[in-house]
Design a protein around this motif. Structure first.
Motif, PDB file in Angstrom:
ATOM      1  N   GLU A  89       0.759  -1.544  -0.017  1.00 35.77           N
ATOM      2  CA  GLU A  89       0.056  -0.027  -0.329  1.00 35.77           C
ATOM      3  C   GLU A  89       0.668   1.527  -0.297  1.00 35.77           C
ATOM      4  OE1 GLU A  89      -3.932   1.640   2.243  1.00 35.77           O
ATOM      5  OE2 GLU A  89      -2.298   0.649   3.702  1.00 35.77           O
ATOM      6  N   GLY A  90       0.649   2.038  -0.782  1.00 37.87           N
ATOM      7  CA  GLY A  90       1.528   3.593  -0.491  1.00 37.87           C
ATOM      8  C   GLY A  90       0.327   4.322  -0.842  1.00 37.87           C
ATOM      9  N   LYS A  91       0.834   5.479   0.339  1.00 38.06           N
ATOM     10  CA  LYS A  91      -0.224   6.817   1.128  1.00 38.06           C
ATOM     11  C   LYS A  91       1.455   8.287   0.613  1.00 38.06           C
ATOM     12  CE  LYS A  91      -1.065   4.830   4.726  1.00 38.06           C
ATOM     13  NZ  LYS A  91      -1.462   4.186   6.051  1.00 38.06           N
ATOM     14  N   ALA A  92      -0.441   9.275   0.539  1.00 39.44           N
ATOM     15  CA  ALA A  92       0.503  10.496   0.189  1.00 39.44           C
ATOM     16  C   ALA A  92      -0.364  11.169   1.346  1.00 39.44           C
ATOM     17  CB  ALA A  92       0.929  10.900  -0.599  1.00 39.44           C
ATOM     18  N   HIS A  93       0.026  11.976   1.148  1.00 36.01           N
ATOM     19  CA  HIS A  93      -0.484  12.847   2.476  1.00 36.01           C
ATOM     20  C   HIS A  93       0.209  14.151   2.725  1.00 36.01           C
ATOM     21  CE1 HIS A  93      -2.579  14.670   6.769  1.00 36.01           C
ATOM     22  NE2 HIS A  93      -3.341  15.360   5.457  1.00 36.01           N
ATOM     23  N   PHE A  94      -0.992  15.557   1.771  1.00 34.86           N
ATOM     24  CA  PHE A  94      -0.069  16.855   2.374  1.00 34.86           C
ATOM     25  C   PHE A  94      -1.911  17.757   2.304  1.00 34.86           C
ATOM     26  CE2 PHE A  94      -0.813  21.250   0.543  1.00 34.86           C
ATOM     27  CZ  PHE A  94       0.227  21.700  -0.067  1.00 34.86           C
ATOM     28  N   ASP A  95      -1.367  19.083   3.885  1.00 29.31           N
ATOM     29  CA  ASP A  95      -1.723  19.441   4.549  1.00 29.31           C
ATOM     30  C   ASP A  95      -1.085  20.221   4.223  1.00 29.31           C
ATOM     31  OD1 ASP A  95      -3.301  20.784   6.573  1.00 29.31           O
ATOM     32  OD2 ASP A  95      -2.592  19.523   8.183  1.00 29.31           O
ATOM     33  N   GLY A  96      -1.844  21.900   3.637  1.00 27.54           N
ATOM     34  CA  GLY A  96      -1.100  22.560   4.043  1.00 27.54           C
ATOM     35  C   GLY A  96      -1.713  24.283   3.875  1.00 27.54           C
ATOM     36  N   GLN A  97      -0.991  25.616   4.886  1.00 27.70           N
ATOM     37  CA  GLN A  97      -2.848  26.509   5.171  1.00 27.70           C
ATOM     38  C   GLN A  97      -1.774  28.079   4.388  1.00 27.70           C
ATOM     39  OE1 GLN A  97      -1.866  24.873   8.464  1.00 27.70           O
ATOM     40  NE2 GLN A  97      -3.492  23.435   6.911  1.00 27.70           N
ATOM     41  N   TYR A  98      -2.398  28.394   4.123  1.00 28.97           N
ATOM     42  CA  TYR A  98      -2.104  29.843   3.129  1.00 28.97           C
ATOM     43  C   TYR A  98      -2.663  31.115   3.503  1.00 28.97           C
ATOM     44  CZ  TYR A  98      -0.015  33.593   0.586  1.00 28.97           C
ATOM     45  OH  TYR A  98       0.254  35.062   0.457  1.00 28.97           O
TER      46      TYR A  98
END
Length: 294
Positions: A89-98
Motif C-alpha cells: 500500500e502506498g499513501k500520500a498526504h499533503f496538508d497546507g495553509q496560506y
C-alpha cells in the motif's frame, strides 16, 4: 468347455487387464484433477496477492475572503491518496495553509508525508515514512524525517476505527535565519518583513541531525450514516533529548451531502516544545471545508 481351458483363461486375463486399465485411468484422472485444482488454487491465491485496487482520494478544501474594512484571504488544503496492490500500500498526504491580510502573508505552511506499507496480516503492517515540513513563521526553514516502523489496526468495526503507528526516524531540522534591523542585534525583523526594513545583521540558522521517533494514532467514529467524527494525534521527538519534541492534533466533524461531497469543520493544533524566543509554542487553525471522496 473345461474349467481350466485356455479360452477361459484368456477371457479372464482380458477382463482383468480391462479392469486394471480402467483403474489406472481413474487414478490418472484423479491426479490430473488434483493437479488442476492445486494449480487453480495457486493461481487464484497469486491473483489475490497481486490484486490492484483503484486509487482513492480524500480532499478537504477551505477558502475564506473578506473585503471592506479588512482584506483577508485564507486557504486550506488537506488531501490524501491511497493505492493498494496485494499486500502493498502506498499513501500520500499533503496538508497546507496560506493566509494574507491586506496583501501581507500571515500564514504559510505545509507538510508532505509519504508512506509505504506491507501487510503481514489484516491488522499488522510494516511501515516506512518520509516527511517534509515547511512553516515560514516557525523557528525552522524546514524539517525532514524518514524511517521504518509498524502500523496496527487496533479497532476495526463499522462504527469505530483506531489505527496506531510508530517509527524510528532520521531527522534533520534546518533552523531559520534571524534577521536584525540594527548591528547590535536587538531589533528582530519578523517574516515576511512587511515594512521592508533594511537588514543590518543576520544569525544564520543551524542544521541539526538526530535520531528520532514518531508515534501516531488515528480514530474515526461513524456517528450516523452521514455524520462522522475524526481525531488524529501524533508526537515526534529527539531520542537523546526529551525536551525537543513536536505535537500535532486534528479534530474534525463532517456530514455527507452526497456520495462524493461532504461539508466539514476541522481544528488543528501544531505544537513545538522548544520554539525560538519570539515564537509561540502552539499554532492553531480552524477551517470550514468542502470535502470530496472519490
Amino acid at each position: 468347455m473345461q474349467k481350466g481351458s485356455p479360452f477361459r483363461i484368456h477371457r479372464w486375463m482380458c477382463t482383468r487387464t480391462k479392469k486394471t486399465n480402467k483403474h489406472k485411468q481413474r487414478k490418472k484422472m484423479k491426479k490430473i484433477l488434483l493437479s488442476a485444482a492445486v494449480i487453480t488454487t495457486a493461481t487464484l491465491a497469486l491473483a489475490e496477492d497481486v490484486k490492484v485496487t483503484p486509487l482513492t482520494t480524500h480532499t478537504e478544501f477551505g477558502y475564506i475572503e473578506t473585503n471592506g474594512n479588512t482584506k483577508t484571504k485564507t486557504f486550506n488544503l488537506d488531501a490524501k491518496a491511497e493505492k493498494k496492490w496485494g499486500k502493498h500500500e502506498g499513501k500520500a498526504h499533503f496538508d497546507g495553509q496560506y493566509a494574507e491580510d491586506s496583501g501581507t502573508e500571515t500564514k504559510n505552511k505545509y507538510i508532505l508525508e509519504l508512506n509505504y506499507n506491507y501487510a503481514f496480516t489484516d491488522r499488522f503492517a510494516f511501515d516506512y515514512l518520509v516527511g517534509y515540513k515547511v512553516d515560514k513563521f516557525s523557528s525552522y526553514d524546514y524539517q525532514f524525517y524518514t524511517g521504518p516502523g509498524a502500523e496496527y489496526k487496533a479497532i476495526v468495526t463499522e462504527q469505530h476505527k483506531l489505527t496506531l503507528s510508530g517509527n524510528i526516524l532520521y531527522s534533520q531540522d534546518q533552523g531559520a535565519d534571524i534577521r536584525y534591523a540594527d548591528a547590535a542585534k536587538t531589533v528582530v525583523i519578523d517574516y515576511p518583513n512587511a515594512d521592508n526594513l533594511p537588514v543590518a545583521a543576520i544569525d544564520y540558522g543551524k542544521k541539526d541531525d538526530y535520531a528520532a521517533y514518531r508515534f501516531k494514532g488515528v480514530y474515526d467514529y461513524q456517528i450516523t450514516k452521514t455524520l462522522k467524527f475524526g481525531q488524529e494525534l501524533s508526537i515526534r521527538g529527539q531520542i537523546d533529548d526529551i525536551q525537543n519534541y513536536f505535537g500535532y492534533s486534528k479534530t474534525s466533524l463532517s456530514s455527507k451531502i452526497s456520495d462524493i461531497f461532504s461539508a466539514g469543520i476541522s481544528y488543528k493544533a501544531d505544537y513545538v516544545n522548544q520554539p525560538a524566543s519570539d515564537k509561540e509554542h502552539t499554532d492553531t487553525t480552524l477551517t470550514l471545508n468542502l470535502i470530496m471522496d472519490y
